[in-house]
Design an enzyme around this catalytic site. Structure first.
Site, PDB file in Angstrom:
ATOM      1  N   HIS A 160      34.272  51.438  52.467  1.00 34.63           N
ATOM      2  CA  HIS A 160      35.565  50.754  52.562  1.00 34.63           C
ATOM      3  C   HIS A 160      36.256  50.992  53.904  1.00 34.63           C
ATOM      4  O   HIS A 160      37.086  50.184  54.330  1.00 34.63           O
ATOM      5  CB  HIS A 160      36.468  51.219  51.418  1.00 34.63           C
ATOM      6  CG  HIS A 160      37.455  50.193  50.963  1.00 34.63           C
ATOM      7  ND1 HIS A 160      38.091  49.313  51.825  1.00 34.63           N
ATOM      8  CD2 HIS A 160      37.929  49.900  49.722  1.00 34.63           C
ATOM      9  CE1 HIS A 160      38.904  48.538  51.126  1.00 34.63           C
ATOM     10  NE2 HIS A 160      38.829  48.864  49.857  1.00 34.63           N
ATOM     11  N   ASP A 384      25.112  33.123  47.928  1.00 29.97           N
ATOM     12  CA  ASP A 384      23.846  32.536  47.487  1.00 29.97           C
ATOM     13  C   ASP A 384      22.733  32.926  48.461  1.00 29.97           C
ATOM     14  O   ASP A 384      22.683  32.454  49.582  1.00 29.97           O
ATOM     15  CB  ASP A 384      23.996  31.012  47.414  1.00 29.97           C
ATOM     16  CG  ASP A 384      22.710  30.288  47.060  1.00 29.97           C
ATOM     17  OD1 ASP A 384      21.679  30.958  46.801  1.00 29.97           O
ATOM     18  OD2 ASP A 384      22.716  29.040  47.053  1.00 29.97           O
TER      19      ASP A 384
END
Length: 437
Positions: A160, A384
Site C-alpha cells: 500500500h 481482463d
C-alpha cells in the site's frame, strides 16, 4: 488436511526493457505507518473459451507482467526507510516482482458465489504473504492459480505504501490489457506518473486549526480490541442492488433534516452497515464509535493531481458518534455524519494531514473503529487478462475491514464483505438485510 493449492513455479520477473536505476522518495502520505501493509486482490475467471491451453495463458500473463514493470518500474524495486527514518523510499534496480503459478485440486468457480466459511479460506490463492515490505520483500506479488474446474484465480498483492486503490486498479488494468493483447506498451492509458514531491510539506506557511478526529484516541469502555483479537471472526457477504440502494436513500432522507442535500450510494450504504454492525455488537451506549473511509483527493486539491498519479492520494474521512446516538437517531443522522466528513476535505485540510503525518507520525487508532473501503468504483471489475471479465472480485482474506465490492454483470449493485465477531454475526446479517428494523 493437505493444502488445496500446490505451487508449480515461483520466479522473479524483471522488467522487459532496461529501466531507470535510482532511489525514489515516497510522500509523507505514502509513508504513513498504517499503510505499511499489502493490498491483496482476488480475481476469479470462468474456464477459458479462447481455445488456448493453460501454458499459453500463463506465458502471456508472465510476459505481460514483465512489460508492465517497464512504466511501473518502482513495483520491481525494494522499499526501505530513509536513514533518518522520516519517510520511505524505493530502491529501483530492476530487482523484480514475484510471479507464482499454482494449481488447486479443491477450489471451483462456485466457491466464490458466497462468503468464505472462515476468514483465511482463500489464503493460498496468494501463497506469499508479505508482512513487512521493509525487510526486502518484493512489493508486488502475482499468483495465477488454475482451479479444479478449469477456471482461474489471479491473486495480486501490492504494498500500500506504493499506491492506493485507484493507482493499483490503473496498474492492474494496464497489466491485464498487455496480457490480453488489447494494447501495447506505447498505448497504455493513463501513463503512470510518480510526482510524489507534490505532497512535500510546506511548513510554517499556515496556521492550521483543522481538527483530525481520525487520529484522536477514544476510551475503550468495553474491551473492544480484546473482542476483535480473541473472538473468532465470521465472514459475511451481502449484495445490495439498485432497488435496495434507492430504498436506503429514501429511508435516510426520511430521517434527515430537510436542509440536507441528497445522499450518494456510498454514504447511505456505509451508514447502514455501520449502524447494523454497531447494533449487532451490543456495545455500551456511551462507547464512542468511528467509521473511517478514504476520500480521494486527486481533484479536491488545487492544483489537482495529474492523470496517472498512482501514489496514495487520499485522506481518511472520519464520522464519530456514540453508540446511543448512532442507533437511536436513525439512518439519516449517520449518513449526514459521513457526508459532512467527506465535504470538509479540501486543499487546506489535505495540507494539514500532510503536516500531521509527516511531523508527528499521526496514525489512526483501532478502538471503536469500522473501516470502510470502496472497491466498487475503482474499475477492478474490468480487469481482463484475456480470460473475460472476472466473475468475482474481492480480497484474499475477509477481514474486520468492510469492503464494498463490484458485482459481476450488475453495474449498479454493491457487495458488502466484512468479518464480524461470531457472537454478533447472526444479528448483523439480519439487520443489514432488514434496514427498516
Amino acid at each position: 488436511m493437505g493444502s488445496s493449492v500446490h505451487v508449480k513455479e515461483a520466479v522473479l520477473v524483471t522488467p522487459f526493457e532496461p529501466t531507470p536505476a535510482r532511489v525514489l522518495t515516497l510522500s509523507p502520505i505514502d509513508s504513513q505507518l498504517f499503510l505499511r501493509f499489502t493490498i491483496e486482490y482476488l480475481f476469479v475467471y470462468r474456464a477459458s473459451s479462447s481455445g488456448l491451453d493453460q501454458g499459453v495463458i500463463t506465458a502471456r500473463i508472465k510476459g505481460a507482467l514483465a512489460k508492465a514493470l517497464v512504466p511501473y518500474y518502482p513495483f520491481a524495486g525494494r522499499v526501505r526507510a530513509q536513514p533518518d527514518g522520516s519517510s520511505l523510499e524505493v530502491v529501483c534496480r530492476a530487482q523484480g516482482a514475484l510471479f507464482i503459478e499454482a494449481v488447486s485440486d479443491r477450489f471451483t468457480l462456485s466457491e466464490f458465489e458466497k462468503a468464505p466459511k472462515y476468514v483465511t479460506q482463500w489464503r493460498k490463492l496468494l501463497s506469499v504473504y508479505v508482512a513487512d515490505v521493509l525487510k526486502g520483500a518484493p512489493p508486488l506479488v502475482v499468483q495465477l492459480t488454475w482451479l479444479k474446474d478449469g477456471s482461474a484465480a489471479v491473486g495480486v498483492g501490492i504494498n500500500h505504501c506504493l499506491c492506493d486503490g485507484i493507482g493499483s486498479a490503473e496498474f492492474l488494468n494496464s497489466f491485464a490489457e498487455l496480457a490480453s493483447g488489447n494494447r501495447g506498451l506505447a498505448e497504455l492509458r493513463p501513463k503512470p506518473v510518480w510526482d510524489r514531491h507534490l505532497f512535500d510539506p510546506v511548513r510554517n506557511l499556515h496556521d492550521y486549526s483543522v481538527s483530525h478526529p481520525e487520529f484522536n484516541r477514544v476510551p475503550d469502555l468495553c474491551g473492544f480490541m480484546n473482542r476483535f483479537s480473541n473472538e473468532r471472526l465470521a465472514p459475511t457477504s451481502v449484495i445490495f442492488d439498485k432497488i435496495s440502494l434507492n430504498e436506503l436513500k429514501t429511508l435516510a432522507a426520511s430521517t434527515s433534516r430537510p436542509s440536507e442535500l441528497s445522499y450518494t450510494s456510498f454514504e447511505v450504504l456505509s451508514a447502514h452497515v455501520w449502524r447494523s454492525w454497531a447494533r449487532a455488537l451490543n456495545l455500551p451506549s456511551n462507547q464512542v464509535l468511528k467509521v473511517l473511509f478514504s476520500v480521494n483527493i486527486r481533484n479536491r486539491v488545487k492544483p489537482s493531481l495529474p492523470s496517472g498519479y498512482y501514489g496514495n492520494a487520499f485522506v481518511l474521512g472520519c464520522a464519530q458518534t456514540s453508540v446511543k446516538d448512532l442507533i437511536e437517531k436513525g439512518l439519516g443522522y449517520a449518513t449526514t455524519l459521513i457526508k459532512r466528513a467527506k465535504d470538509r476535505v479540501d486543499t487546506e485540510y489535505v495540507k494539514s494531514v500532510v503536516e500531521s503525518v509527516g511531523e508527528s507520525r499521526a496514525s489512526p487508532d483501532s478502538v471503536g473503529v469500522l473501516i470502510v473501503s470502496q472497491w466498487s468504483r475503482l474499475g477492478l471489475e474490468k480487469v481482463d487478462f484475456g480470460l473475460g471479465r472476472p466473475i468475482h472480485v474481492g480480497p484474499i482474506c475477509c477481514d474486520r475491514y468492510c469492503l464494498l465490492l463490484p458485482v459481476f454483470d450488475q453495474r449498479d449493485a454493491v457487495k458488502v464483505m466484512v468479518a464480524v465477531p461470531t457472537s454478533g454475526v447472526d444479528k448483523y446479517n439480519y439487520l443489514v438485510r432488514n434496514p427498516y428494523k
